[in-house]
Motif scaffolding. Structure first.
Motif, PDB file in Angstrom:
ATOM      1  N   PRO A  21       0.831  -1.212   0.000  1.00  0.00           N
ATOM      2  CA  PRO A  21       0.000   0.000   0.000  1.00  0.00           C
ATOM      3  C   PRO A  21       0.865   1.262   0.000  1.00  0.00           C
ATOM      4  N   LYS A  22       0.358   2.285  -0.671  1.00  0.00           N
ATOM      5  CA  LYS A  22       1.010   3.591  -0.694  1.00  0.00           C
ATOM      6  C   LYS A  22       1.271   4.038   0.750  1.00  0.00           C
ATOM      7  N   GLY A  23       2.417   4.627   0.973  1.00  0.00           N
ATOM      8  CA  GLY A  23       2.735   5.095   2.314  1.00  0.00           C
ATOM      9  C   GLY A  23       3.560   4.100   3.123  1.00  0.00           C
ATOM     10  N   THR A  24       3.645   2.861   2.627  1.00  0.00           N
ATOM     11  CA  THR A  24       4.454   1.860   3.331  1.00  0.00           C
ATOM     12  C   THR A  24       5.922   2.276   3.304  1.00  0.00           C
ATOM     13  N   LEU A  25       6.596   2.055   4.392  1.00  0.00           N
ATOM     14  CA  LEU A  25       8.022   2.372   4.437  1.00  0.00           C
ATOM     15  C   LEU A  25       8.821   1.235   3.823  1.00  0.00           C
ATOM     16  N   VAL A  26       9.950   1.592   3.246  1.00  0.00           N
ATOM     17  CA  VAL A  26      10.777   0.602   2.548  1.00  0.00           C
ATOM     18  C   VAL A  26      11.116  -0.573   3.467  1.00  0.00           C
ATOM     19  N   ILE A  27      11.419  -0.255   4.735  1.00  0.00           N
ATOM     20  CA  ILE A  27      11.841  -1.326   5.646  1.00  0.00           C
ATOM     21  C   ILE A  27      10.730  -2.366   5.805  1.00  0.00           C
ATOM     22  N   ARG A  28       9.474  -1.913   5.729  1.00  0.00           N
ATOM     23  CA  ARG A  28       8.372  -2.858   5.900  1.00  0.00           C
ATOM     24  C   ARG A  28       7.989  -3.546   4.600  1.00  0.00           C
ATOM     25  N   ALA A  29       8.222  -2.854   3.505  1.00  0.00           N
ATOM     26  CA  ALA A  29       8.021  -3.520   2.217  1.00  0.00           C
ATOM     27  C   ALA A  29       9.007  -4.687   2.105  1.00  0.00           C
ATOM     28  N   ALA A  30      10.225  -4.464   2.601  1.00  0.00           N
ATOM     29  CA  ALA A  30      11.225  -5.532   2.572  1.00  0.00           C
ATOM     30  C   ALA A  30      10.797  -6.707   3.443  1.00  0.00           C
ATOM     31  N   GLU A  31      10.207  -6.385   4.593  1.00  0.00           N
ATOM     32  CA  GLU A  31       9.728  -7.465   5.481  1.00  0.00           C
ATOM     33  C   GLU A  31       8.751  -8.367   4.742  1.00  0.00           C
ATOM     34  N   LYS A  32       7.938  -7.747   3.898  1.00  0.00           N
ATOM     35  CA  LYS A  32       6.928  -8.516   3.170  1.00  0.00           C
ATOM     36  C   LYS A  32       7.578  -9.577   2.287  1.00  0.00           C
ATOM     37  N   LEU A  33       8.786  -9.274   1.851  1.00  0.00           N
ATOM     38  CA  LEU A  33       9.515 -10.251   1.037  1.00  0.00           C
ATOM     39  C   LEU A  33      10.358 -11.172   1.906  1.00  0.00           C
ATOM     40  N   GLY A  34      10.273 -11.000   3.194  1.00  0.00           N
ATOM     41  CA  GLY A  34      11.105 -11.813   4.076  1.00  0.00           C
ATOM     42  C   GLY A  34      12.524 -11.291   4.172  1.00  0.00           C
ATOM     43  N   ILE A  35      12.741 -10.052   3.740  1.00  0.00           N
ATOM     44  CA  ILE A  35      14.083  -9.479   3.834  1.00  0.00           C
ATOM     45  C   ILE A  35      14.157  -8.631   5.099  1.00  0.00           C
ATOM     46  N   GLN A  36      14.994  -9.048   6.004  1.00  0.00           N
ATOM     47  CA  GLN A  36      15.094  -8.379   7.293  1.00  0.00           C
ATOM     48  C   GLN A  36      16.220  -7.357   7.233  1.00  0.00           C
ATOM     49  N   ILE A  37      15.874  -6.103   7.295  1.00  0.00           N
ATOM     50  CA  ILE A  37      16.890  -5.049   7.353  1.00  0.00           C
ATOM     51  C   ILE A  37      17.102  -4.738   8.831  1.00  0.00           C
ATOM     52  N   PRO A  38      18.333  -4.770   9.312  1.00  0.00           N
ATOM     53  CA  PRO A  38      18.530  -4.541  10.740  1.00  0.00           C
ATOM     54  C   PRO A  38      18.070  -3.137  11.153  1.00  0.00           C
ATOM     55  N   ARG A  39      17.627  -3.003  12.386  1.00  0.00           N
ATOM     56  CA  ARG A  39      17.093  -1.715  12.840  1.00  0.00           C
ATOM     57  C   ARG A  39      17.031  -1.681  14.371  1.00  0.00           C
ATOM     58  N   PHE A  40      17.028  -0.460  14.905  1.00  0.00           N
ATOM     59  CA  PHE A  40      16.841  -0.265  16.348  1.00  0.00           C
ATOM     60  C   PHE A  40      15.760   0.761  16.645  1.00  0.00           C
ATOM     61  N   CYS A  41      15.892   1.940  16.069  1.00  0.00           N
ATOM     62  CA  CYS A  41      14.928   2.980  16.434  1.00  0.00           C
ATOM     63  C   CYS A  41      13.575   2.738  15.794  1.00  0.00           C
ATOM     64  N   ASP A  42      13.576   2.057  14.669  1.00  0.00           N
ATOM     65  CA  ASP A  42      12.316   1.825  13.967  1.00  0.00           C
ATOM     66  C   ASP A  42      11.358   1.015  14.820  1.00  0.00           C
ATOM     67  N   HIS A  43      10.117   1.467  14.886  1.00  0.00           N
ATOM     68  CA  HIS A  43       9.051   0.673  15.503  1.00  0.00           C
ATOM     69  C   HIS A  43       7.779   0.999  14.750  1.00  0.00           C
ATOM     70  N   PRO A  44       7.062  -0.030  14.311  1.00  0.00           N
ATOM     71  CA  PRO A  44       5.918   0.228  13.425  1.00  0.00           C
ATOM     72  C   PRO A  44       4.845   1.121  14.032  1.00  0.00           C
ATOM     73  N   LEU A  45       4.778   1.211  15.349  1.00  0.00           N
ATOM     74  CA  LEU A  45       3.725   2.024  15.953  1.00  0.00           C
ATOM     75  C   LEU A  45       4.223   3.401  16.400  1.00  0.00           C
ATOM     76  N   LEU A  46       5.486   3.670  16.172  1.00  0.00           N
ATOM     77  CA  LEU A  46       6.019   4.989  16.522  1.00  0.00           C
ATOM     78  C   LEU A  46       6.351   5.739  15.228  1.00  0.00           C
ATOM     79  N   ASP A  47       6.321   7.060  15.307  1.00  0.00           N
ATOM     80  CA  ASP A  47       6.666   7.856  14.132  1.00  0.00           C
ATOM     81  C   ASP A  47       8.100   7.566  13.719  1.00  0.00           C
ATOM     82  N   PRO A  48       8.357   7.521  12.416  1.00  0.00           N
ATOM     83  CA  PRO A  48       9.736   7.287  11.965  1.00  0.00           C
ATOM     84  C   PRO A  48      10.664   8.377  12.489  1.00  0.00           C
TER      85      PRO A  48
END
Lengths: 781, 433, 210
Positions: A21-48
């Motif tokens: 869907p439009k508005g999806t962040l790249v990091i989560r689009a990657a998750e959809k493909l099973g590609i895990q991009i490492p992250r710490f500050c990112d949290h899906p329920l907090l503002d980027p």
């Protein structure tokens, strides 16, 4: 039915096409493909925020490449985007390894003693993304550790990677910015203001989302390694919000509970009570064997057959009332409901072991059971009206959901209340100030729309006419009603028919067709047709000899508006008690059955939405039995079986009863009564705070340490008249007793005085025999 | 005739240059009166036509920035002037505001009118008390004269102007950190997009301009875009302040057309201090990669400096002669970036912490040649990886110094310490006088 | 310490400068320093109350900026620029000289409370290097000796005037009030520009004449 149209965007990540869907962040689009991009500050329920820089990837859009790697947690997808993660871009891989190396420069090598070790995103991602050996030969940053930022949360600043998830949660989600980033640069650190601990009802979430071991809970610290724990999905028993949880058990003992992930309900959050109040289960005074009162009047341990026989003897052929309490699971409530009708032949059953009214009982039957108002309705509401309901104190996840929409789209909130609460201030609620008892008037003047939601708390019944006014308002405007009781078992108990005017599935007792429905499924000839007594009437009847016996499951008689009557009723009748720990009821019972706590059994709750919240046994091997199984044994012994010898059979049979599709129960509106208030008098108003002296919070001193302090709240006008200022002692009294507390001058109706209902130094029902709507004297102590 | 073109500095030599009378004596506030009779869009067009580019370092076309503000959106707009001059070596806005605060106010009146802002702010660094006094007084005088407040110049236009004093944070010179600071938060940079033109101060359309950029606007309105265009080079138009400091015979401010060279400025300034030679210099503050003698003839305009591998930045020409130890110079700058890192992002916060430790070791002769490669690699992991440009600036002096002076780093290792006499680089005699 | 009603009125007028009141947090902190000399808990709590913030939010802001002090500084707070250019041209020597002369370390205060010392970053006066600031006023082109003389004059109660600034050096609290945006009436004192600031202009004029 309308369907929401979602614009989909197609992009390529590491050579694979994906549409999101439009508005999806790249990091989560990657998750959809099973590609895990490492992250710490990112949290899906907090503002980027893009602060940690761990998720750097290479991006080009329509052939135009960004000159440098981008933080994939901050970039929304675009058509024609080609993303290369660490898997396909050497630049992204080196960038990520570089960031990881920087993060580890100042991170202590204390994983072997760190609570997070074994489930640590930093540890895991250092393995997947880091260098084998450190190139850092310098001095690490040192801090004193740990520091208590509240009685239940500890902070190890050395471990912190400054992702700011905790501070952002506290500000963006909970509106409790008591923890902040302080100092700057390499000395930047999470902290509190020195005179103000991190006393947020939601503080435990920061421990859960901390991606390192910087924030830990005092009760779990150094208790276990994650790989020694057995985790079971569970559902919270503390309120009707209905949080999904996870219960972690080691060797038969619950060591911690975490918020579960349920986007429809609690998203990924819970409150501190749900997270940390579970030690009552392992309290030393747990009742482990059946107890029978012997000839000398002493309770002594007995075998199950002996206790069953004693209870059956005492109940058989007698007039019995059943009090269920608001904490039963749906299956247990169903067991009590069927036991009352089939075995005892009565509709004298009530789950409302609290202040209640017949107006409420009719309201529940006519406007609540079988209806569905949900979190989704809050999501879409144009206006939420609160009546007799303090969401932050009484249903914290409903509070968080409202707060989310207040913050994101300025959701309008109004509260008909006697006092402006901290929670309603955070919601920016319009405070429609009323004197206790005058709610109905205020409600009748409110304008809502069909997109509005009226959230009604269990305390609305304490003001005569309020629920009638709510019903009229909903009828007039088309607004939806959501009834949000405090206790987790109440919505399920209504559905199960653990109340005198309803049979399971919302069937009115007074409806012959409804009784036939139920009788058919239960395989009995008939169901008693008279509407049963309510809880207060049951106590009074028992006291006056109109009832011979009581079956009581998990009820504290001191929660009743008639607590004195309740105690003498228990003294005068044959009492069968279902309990986990000694109580005022077991002290007076003739037979006590030990029952399983929620962690020791399977079952379900129904949350305020009417949504089933199922859970499995978390602590295996417990010898405790659920209420319904014991009731079934007892029914067998009494010769009138209910045939519910397991939770599963109860649940199956309840489901087979399906929902009532006949006429709804009728509702007779009530009117309000007003009292005149003398000079030194006030109308009492109160509610229970989230963290208080509730018995399910027993044994948790760290949690109790963050409870709000007990105060008596009066208006400025009254304070001036009394000549008191904040902190002075004020005494509130009536003929039964008095409570003295430090005063706090706040925005409260001039005729009202507020105290917490069941907090330290303020147990109103016990001390004053009343909790709201009655006249009390208020004076300088 | 020299190449110099004093416009902003033209009257700084008059004792009362900072007063309203002093400013008006030379036509002060006539440009704003003229502008208020123009269509706002025509002002934006004139500034666009002039070719004025941001003087704070990035060189973004000022008129274009103004043009980004959405019009007719029924939202409040804001003009914010960045007077948080803190980049090491940079010392142009401070003397400008000390000597002529009114030119900034006049530029702000014009700019605010052009972008339809009714509220404007000057964010000035807090460590320059007397500049704050002068600015505050000038604002009060402008209010009294009817140039600020309600119905300014009788035009029907309102403009409130607030002087906001910082409190010691270099990062607040970054425009989004400045906005957070002005809103009352910790001055940490914001995620972009949204850009300030769409959601700046209080999430409203906002222009953030450097002092010198805005101060240049009245002259453009008075003299026309063509006049301004007649100065400078093809893509770098107009005059600007070059600040010469360090080991030169006569340090100071030189207002000249963009594109002048250091050689030309040094000739005017009497050259490097007597008996010494140029060793290295910064074209635009410490964040711009170092230059050496080979860059004496590089045109000091946006394109020229960039083509030579650095950035024009703030045109802060810090000159160091052969007595200066490169390792010490770079360490000190790195300590500055560590001190001023806001802490938000990992590479800057942790990277500068680490770089300082390595450089300290190198200065005292500890380490091996491999540490130099490690420095380069760490800088590679910082540059372009951090949240804002501060960390890029931190890496610049390290990378460029290793490019030109790697052997001097090695000398420290071979020597077991710094081979320089620190006293030789000072301006003092042996007694420190 | 509590704040007088006139002090509170000043705070309210500072808040009123801004379209949104949170923006006033920095001038309010400067103002608090003009009363207390540093940022006290009382100040943080009062500002939080006035701005309807949690004290933690105010405290978080105050610790970000180096001009807000956590403990009392001297009546005259002396900052020596030790950023690269000033440092190599003599700032390091001046700082070392003052530490020895005053017997204090970085961030130290003399026992008489008169002078505190801090090494500071670039203060935008590089053409006047080496630069010393006192209560954030310019003391240009310093030497080790002139800096020592300066602090001596402070301790003697008669501080030398700034080179580009008011006619006399005002104390730390008075200066903090100026930074809070309160006009002390000294704006017209002192030079309009120092010699280096005028160098290009003079050369240009001379060139035009010649």
């Amino acid at each position: 039915m309308t369907t929401e149209v979602v614009d989909m965007i197609t992009l390529v990540i590491d050579g694979f096409e994906v549409s999101v869907p439009k508005g999806t962040l790249v990091i989560r689009a990657a998750e959809k493909l099973g590609i895990q991009i490492p992250r710490f500050c990112d949290h899906p329920l907090l503002d980027p925020v893009g602060a940690c820089r761990q998720c750097l990837v290479d991006i080009e859009i329509n052939g135009r490449a960004f000159p440098k790697p981008q933080a994939s947690c901050t970039i929304p997808v675009e058509p024609g985007m080609i993303v290369k993660t660490q898997l396909t871009s050497a630049v992204a891989q080196k960038a990520q390894e570089g960031i990881m190396e920087f993060l580890l420069v100042n991170h202590p090598l204390d994983c072997p003693v760190c609570d997070k070790g074994g489930e640590c995103p930093l540890q895991n991602q250092a393995m997947s993304t880091g260098r084998g050996e450190s190139r850092f030969e310098g001095k690490k940053r040192l801090f004193d550790k740990p520091i208590n930022i509240s009685s239940q949360v500890l902070l190890d600043r050395e471990r912190c990677v400054l992702c700011a998830r905790c501070t952002r949660f506290s500000e963006q989600i909970a509106s409790d910015p008591f923890i902040t980033l302080n100092e700057r640069g390499a000395l930047q650190q999470v902290g509190i203001y020195e005179n103000q601990p991190f006393e947020s009802y939601f503080s435990g979430n920061t421990v859960q989302i901390c991606p390192v071991g910087a924030l830990t809970g005092a009760s779990y610290r150094f208790q276990a390694r994650p790989f020694d724990l057995v985790s079971t999905p569970s559902s919270c028993e503390h309120c009707a919000s209905g949080c999904a949880q996870r219960t972690d058990v080691r060797r038969g003992k619950t060591l911690r509970r975490l918020a579960g992930d349920d986007p429809e309900v609690n998203e990924e959050w819970n409150c501190d009570k749900g997270r940390w109040a579970f030690k009552y289960v392992t309290a030393l005074d747990r009742i482990t064997n059946p107890l029978v009162r012997d000839a000398s009047g002493e309770l002594r341990e007995a075998s199950w057959p002996e206790a069953i026989a004693a209870a059956a003897d005492g109940l058989k052929g007698n007039r019995v009332g059943v009090l269920v309490g608001g904490r039963a699971t749906v299956e247990d409530a169903y067991g009590y409901s069927k036991f009352a009708r089939v075995t005892l032949g009565t509709n004298d059953i009530d789950f409302r072991s609290r202040v209640s009214s017949d107006e409420e009982r009719e309201f529940l039957a006519s406007h609540v059971v079988g209806t569905s108002t949900t979190y989704r309705d809050i999501d879409r509401a144009d206006h939420v009206l609160l009546v007799g309901f303090e969401p932050e104190e009484e249903s914290p996840i409903v509070f968080l959901r409202m707060l989310k929409h207040v913050k994101k789209r300025a959701l309008k909130v109004s509260a008909v209340a006697t006092k402006l609460s901290i929670g309603n201030e955070k919601l920016g609620a319009t405070f429609l100030s009323v004197a206790p008892g005058s709610e109905a008037d205020a409600i009748s003047k409110i304008e809502l729309t069909a997109k509005s939601v009226i959230l009604v708390g269990e305390r609305a019944c304490e003001s005569a006419g309020a629920l009638s006014a709510v019903a009229a308002l909903a009828h007039r405007t088309g607004a939806k009603i959501g009834w949000v009781p405090r206790r987790a078992g109440e919505p399920g108990a209504i559905a199960a028919g653990a109340i005198g005017n309803l049979l399971p599935g919302g069937r009115p007792v007074s409806d012959p067709a409804a009784r036939v429905d139920v009788a058919t499924v239960w395989g009995v000839d008939s169901i008693p047709s008279a509407v049963g007594k309510n809880a207060d009437e049951i106590f009074v009847a028992a006291k006056t000899g109109q009832l011979d016996a009581l079956v009581v499951g998990g009820v504290d008689p001191l929660d009743s508006a008639l607590s004195a009557e309740a105690l003498s009723a228990l003294d005068q009748t044959f009492v069968v008690s279902f309990e986990i720990r000694p109580s005022a009821v077991t002290a007076r019972a003739n037979v006590v059955f030990p029952v399983a706590a929620v962690t020791e059994k399977s079952g379900s709750f129904m949350n305020w939405e009417g949504r089933a919240r199922e859970f499995d046994t978390a602590v295996e091997g417990s010898l405790h039995r659920s209420d319904v199984r014991i009731l079934s044994m007892l029914a067998d012994a009494m010769g009138k079986s209910i045939s519910l010898n397991s939770v599963k059979s109860a649940s199956k049979e309840f489901a087979s009863l399906s929902k009532w599709d006949g006429a709804r129960a009728t509702f007779t509106p009530s009117t309000s009564k007003s009292l005149s208030v003398g000079n030194d008098e006030a109308l009492l108003t109160s509610w229970r705070r989230l963290l208080d002296d509730g018995s399910l919070q027993d044994g948790e001193v760290n949690l109790a340490g963050t409870a709000r302090k007990s105060v008596v709240v009066i208006s400025q006008k009254r304070a001036s008249a009394l000549g008191v200022v904040d902190g002075d002692a004020v005494k509130v009294s009536n003929s039964q007793g008095s409570v003295t507390l430090p005063v706090l001058v706040e925005n409260i109706h001039d005729d009202a005085v507020w105290m917490p209902r069941n907090s330290r130094g303020s147990h109103l029902l016990e001390t004053l025999g009343t909790a709201s709507g009655t006249l009390v004297k208020v004076g300088k102590a | 005739m020299t190449k110099l073109t004093p416009v902003l500095s033209a009257h700084w030599d008059e004792k009362d240059s900072f007063t309203l009378e002093g400013y008006k004596r030379h036509g002060g506030y006539t440009a704003s009166a003229k502008a208020l009779k123009m269509e706002p869009d025509a002002i934006i067009q004139q500034v666009k036509d002039s070719g004025l580019r941001g003087r704070g370092g990035a060189g973004f076309p000022t008129g274009m920035k103004w043009g980004f503000i959405p019009q007719g959106d029924n939202k409040d707009h804001y003009l914010v002037v960045n007077a948080d001059e803190s980049e090491p070596g940079t010392c142009k806005d401070t003397p400008l505001l000390l000597a002529n605060p009114h030119v900034l106010i006049e530029g702000m009146i014009i700019g605010s009118y052009a972008i339809r802002a009714k509220y404007a702010f000057i964010y000035i660094r807090g460590e320059v008390t007397h500049v704050v006094r002068r600015m505050q007084q000038a604002i009060e005088d402008a209010y009294k004269a009817g140039y600020l407040g309600k119905n300014i110049f009788g035009s029907g236009v309102d403009l409130e102007l607030v002087l906001h004093v910082g409190a010691g944070a270099y990062i607040c010179g970054e425009e989004t950190a400045l906005l957070d600071s002005l809103e009352g938060f910790r001055g940490q940079p914001r995620l972009r997009p949204p850009f300030p033109a769409i959601a700046g101060l209080y999430a409203r359309p906002t222009v953030v301009n450097n002092v010198e950029s805005i101060a240049s606007v009245p002259s453009i309105i008075s003299n026309g875009a063509e006049w301004f265009q007649s100065m400078g080079t093809e893509k770098s138009k107009g005059m600007t302040l070059y600040s010469l400091s360090g080991h030169v015979a006569n340090p100071g401010q030189f207002e000249a057309p963009l594109g002048i060279t250091l050689r030309e400025i040094l000739e005017l300034a009497g050259g490097i201090r007597k008996g010494h030679q140029l060793k290295f210099w910064t074209p635009g503050g410490s964040s711009t990669p170092l230059f050496t003698v080979e860059h004496l003839d590089t045109p000091l305009d946006y394109e020229g400096v960039s083509a030579a591998g650095s950035m024009l930045g703030t045109k802060a020409l810090q000159i160091f002669d052969e007595t200066t130890c490169i390792v010490r110079a770079v360490l000190r700058w790195t300590e500055f970036y560590k001190h001023e890192s806001c802490g938000k992002c990992t590479p800057c916060r942790e990277g500068t912490w680490w770089l300082v430790q390595i450089l300290k070791d190198l200065e005292s002769g500890k380490g091996t040649e491999a540490d130099l490669d490690k420095l380069i690699d760490l800088c590679d992991n910082i540059m372009g990886r951090s949240f804002c440009a501060l960390a890029d600036g931190a890496a610049s002096p390290i990378v460029s110094s290793l490019k030109y002076f790697r052997s001097e780093y090695m000398d420290h290792l071979r020597n077991g310490g710094c081979p320089f006499d620190p006293h030789a680089s000072t301006l003092f005699d042996k007694a420190g006088v | 310490m509590s704040y007088s009603s006139s002090q509170q009125q000043t705070m309210d007028s500072i808040i009123a400068r801004y379209p949104r009141k949170r923006s006033s947090i920095m001038p309010l902190l400067h103002f608090a320093q003009s009363i207390d000399g540093y940022i006290t808990n009382d100040a943080i709590e009062l500002i939080a109350k006035k701005l309807e913030l949690e004290a933690a939010e105010v405290s978080a802001v105050s610790t970000f900026y180096t001009q807000y002090k956590r403990k009392p500084v001297g009546e005259y707070h002396v900052g020596v620029c030790t950023n690269t250019l000033c440092a190599v041209m003599g700032g390091d020597a001046i700082f070392a000289g003052l530490k020895e002369h005053l017997g204090v370390e970085n961030d130290g205060v003399t026992a008489d409370g008169k002078v505190s010392l801090e090494h500071i970053e670039c203060n935008a006066a590089c053409d006047y290097a080496p630069v010393v600031m006192a209560n954030w006023e310019f003391y240009d082109n310093q030497t080790v000796q002139s800096a020592k003389d300066l602090v001596d004059s402070m301790r003697a109660g008669k501080p030398k005037p700034p080179t580009r600034g008011p006619n006399e050096l005002h104390n730390w609290k008075e200066t903090s009030a100026v930074l809070a945006g309160l006009n002390d009436g000294h704006a017209n004192e002192g030079v309009q520009a120092g010699e280096p600031s005028l160098l290009g202009l003079k050369i240009s004029k001379k060139g035009a004449q010649g």
